[in-house]
Design an enzyme around this catalytic site. Structure first.
Site, mmCIF file in Angstrom:
data_model
loop_
_atom_site.group_PDB
_atom_site.id
_atom_site.type_symbol
_atom_site.label_atom_id
_atom_site.label_comp_id
_atom_site.label_asym_id
_atom_site.label_seq_id
_atom_site.Cartn_x
_atom_site.Cartn_y
_atom_site.Cartn_z
ATOM 1 N N ASP A 64 11.300 31.485 24.743
ATOM 2 C CA ASP A 64 10.232 31.178 23.790
ATOM 3 C C ASP A 64 10.194 32.351 22.819
ATOM 4 O OD1 ASP A 64 7.881 30.930 22.394
ATOM 5 O OD2 ASP A 64 6.703 30.279 24.130
ATOM 6 N N ALA A 92 14.335 27.835 14.739
ATOM 7 C CA ALA A 92 13.232 27.354 15.588
ATOM 8 C C ALA A 92 11.940 27.312 14.778
ATOM 9 C CB ALA A 92 13.053 28.280 16.790
ATOM 10 N N GLY A 93 11.167 26.279 14.984
ATOM 11 C CA GLY A 93 9.899 26.183 14.279
ATOM 12 C C GLY A 93 9.026 25.108 14.892
ATOM 13 N N SER A 143 10.588 26.301 4.549
ATOM 14 C CA SER A 143 10.238 24.921 4.205
ATOM 15 C C SER A 143 9.815 24.831 2.744
ATOM 16 C CB SER A 143 9.080 24.451 5.091
ATOM 17 O OG SER A 143 8.598 23.203 4.645
ATOM 18 N N TYR A 156 0.802 25.537 8.555
ATOM 19 C CA TYR A 156 2.276 25.540 8.580
ATOM 20 C C TYR A 156 2.847 26.157 7.295
ATOM 21 C CZ TYR A 156 7.027 23.529 8.495
ATOM 22 O OH TYR A 156 8.386 23.350 8.418
ATOM 23 N N ALA A 158 1.523 28.223 5.228
ATOM 24 C CA ALA A 158 1.273 29.671 5.159
ATOM 25 C C ALA A 158 2.236 30.434 6.067
ATOM 26 C CB ALA A 158 -0.170 29.961 5.554
ATOM 27 N N SER A 159 2.521 29.855 7.249
ATOM 28 C CA SER A 159 3.442 30.543 8.169
ATOM 29 C C SER A 159 4.843 30.637 7.563
ATOM 30 C CB SER A 159 3.488 29.821 9.527
ATOM 31 O OG SER A 159 4.211 28.609 9.437
ATOM 32 N N LYS A 160 5.224 29.619 6.802
ATOM 33 C CA LYS A 160 6.546 29.622 6.175
ATOM 34 C C LYS A 160 6.544 30.496 4.921
ATOM 35 C CE LYS A 160 8.920 26.833 8.898
ATOM 36 N NZ LYS A 160 10.063 27.329 9.684
#
Ligand code: NAP
Length: 239
Positions: A64, A92-93, A143, A156, A158-160
Site C-alpha cells: 500500500d 497507482a491512484g 489527471s 481528487y 486537488a490531489s492530482k
C-alpha cells in the site's frame, strides 16, 4: 548475473488499467519489471500475462503505497533484486466522486495519501539511487481533472494538482542529477477506476481513451521521445 543493459522499471498500480498496460508494453521491450499494488492476485495475473510472451524478469511487490514504510520497502526490494532502478511510473491512484459538502477528513486523507503522498514517498526513496546512477526517469500519472475538474472531483482534482506541482519540483531538482520527469494527465480512460464511477450512459465508451494509448505516451517519455515535455503536464484529451 544481470545483463549490463537491463532496464529496471518500477510501476505502481500495475495490476490493472494504465499501470498494467504500461507493464505489458515495457515487458515487450525486455525491461525488468517490479509490479506494485495492494492486491496480490491482480499483480500475479499481470505477471503471468507478461511471462507468457517472454520478457525480462518480473517481480511482484504487494504494498500500500500510502504507507511510507511500505512504499520504501518496494524500492528496497527493487534494489535488492536488480541493484538499480531506472524508471518509476507512479500509476497507482484512487478516485471518489463526492459533492463538496460531503468532504470528510477520511476522504481527504485517503485520496491524498495514495495520489500525492505515495508518489512522493517513492520518488524520495528512489532519489539516492538516481543520484548514484546519475540517471533516472519519473512518470507521474496525474489527471486532466487537475486542470479541468469534473463535478464531484473536488478532492481528487486537488490531489492530482499537488502531483502536478511535485512533478515540476522533481524536474527542476532532478535536472542536475540526470533525472528526467514527466506528468501524464489523461481525461477519461477505459479502466476499472472509470467504470466504478461512471456508467456508459454518463461517459460512453467511444469517448474514453484506451489504457494502452496512455501507456504508449508513458513509454514515449521513458524512451526519450517527449524530451521537450520534461517537467510539463502532458494533457491527453478524450476522443
Ligand atoms: P485502476 O485500474 O483502478 O488502477 C489503479 C491501480 O492503483 C489499481 O490497480 C490499484 O490496485 C492501485 N492502487 C490503488 N491504491 C493503491 C495504494 N494505496 N497502493 C498501491 N496501489 C494502489 O485505474 P486506472 O484508471 O488505471 O488508474 C491509474 C491512474 O490513472 C490513477 O492514478 C488515476 O488517478 C489516473 N487516471 C485515471 C483516469 C481514468 O479515467 N481511468 C483518468 C485520469 C487519470 P489495488 O487496489 O490492488 O492496490
Amino acid at each position: 548475473m544481470e545483463p549490463r543493459n537491463a532496464i529496471v522499471t518500477l510501476i505502481t498500480g500495475a495490476g490493472s488499467g494504465i499501470g498494467r498496460a504500461c507493464a505489458l508494453q515495457l515487458a515487450r521491450r525486455k525491461h525488468h519489471l517490479v509490479l506494485a499494488g495492494r492486491t496480490e492476485s491482480k499483480l500475479a495475473d499481470a505477471a503471468d500475462e507478461i511471462l507468457a510472451f517472454g520478457s525480462g524478469e518480473v517481480m511482484i511487490a504487494r504494498a500500500d503505497i500510502s504507507d511510507p514504510a511500505q512504499a520504501r520497502s518496494v524500492v528496497d526490494q527493487t534494489l535488492e533484486r536488480f541493484g538499480r532502478v531506472d524508471n518509476l511510473v507512479n500509476a497507482a491512484g484512487v478516485a471518489a466522486l463526492a459533492p463538496i459538502e460531503k468532504t470528510t477528513k477520511e476522504l481527504l486523507s485517503d485520496t491524498f495519501a495514495t495520489n500525492t503522498f505515495g508518489p512522493a514517498y517513492l520518488i524520495a526513496a528512489c532519489w539516492p539511487r538516481f543520484r548514484t546512477q546519475k540517471s533516472g526517469c519519473v512518470v507521474n500519472v496525474s489527471s486532466l481533472a487537475s486542470q479541468d475538474p469534473f463535478p464531484g472531483f473536488f478532492v481528487y482534482a486537488a490531489s492530482k494538482a499537488a502531483l502536478d506541482s511535485m512533478t515540476r519540483s522533481v524536474a527542476r531538482e532532478g535536472a542536475a542529477l540526470g533525472v528526467r520527469t514527466f506528468c501524464v494527465n489523461p481525461g477519461g480512460v477505459e479502466t476499472p477506476m472509470l467504470r466504478s464511477l461512471f456508467n456508459e450512459k454518463a461517459i460512453p465508451k467511444n469517448q474514453t481513451l484506451a489504457p494502452e494509448a496512455v501507456a504508449t505516451v508513458i513509454v514515449d517519455c521513458i524512451e526519450g521521445r517527449r524530451e521537450s515535455d520534461q517537467g510539463k503536464i502532458i494533457v491527453l484529451s478524450n476522443p
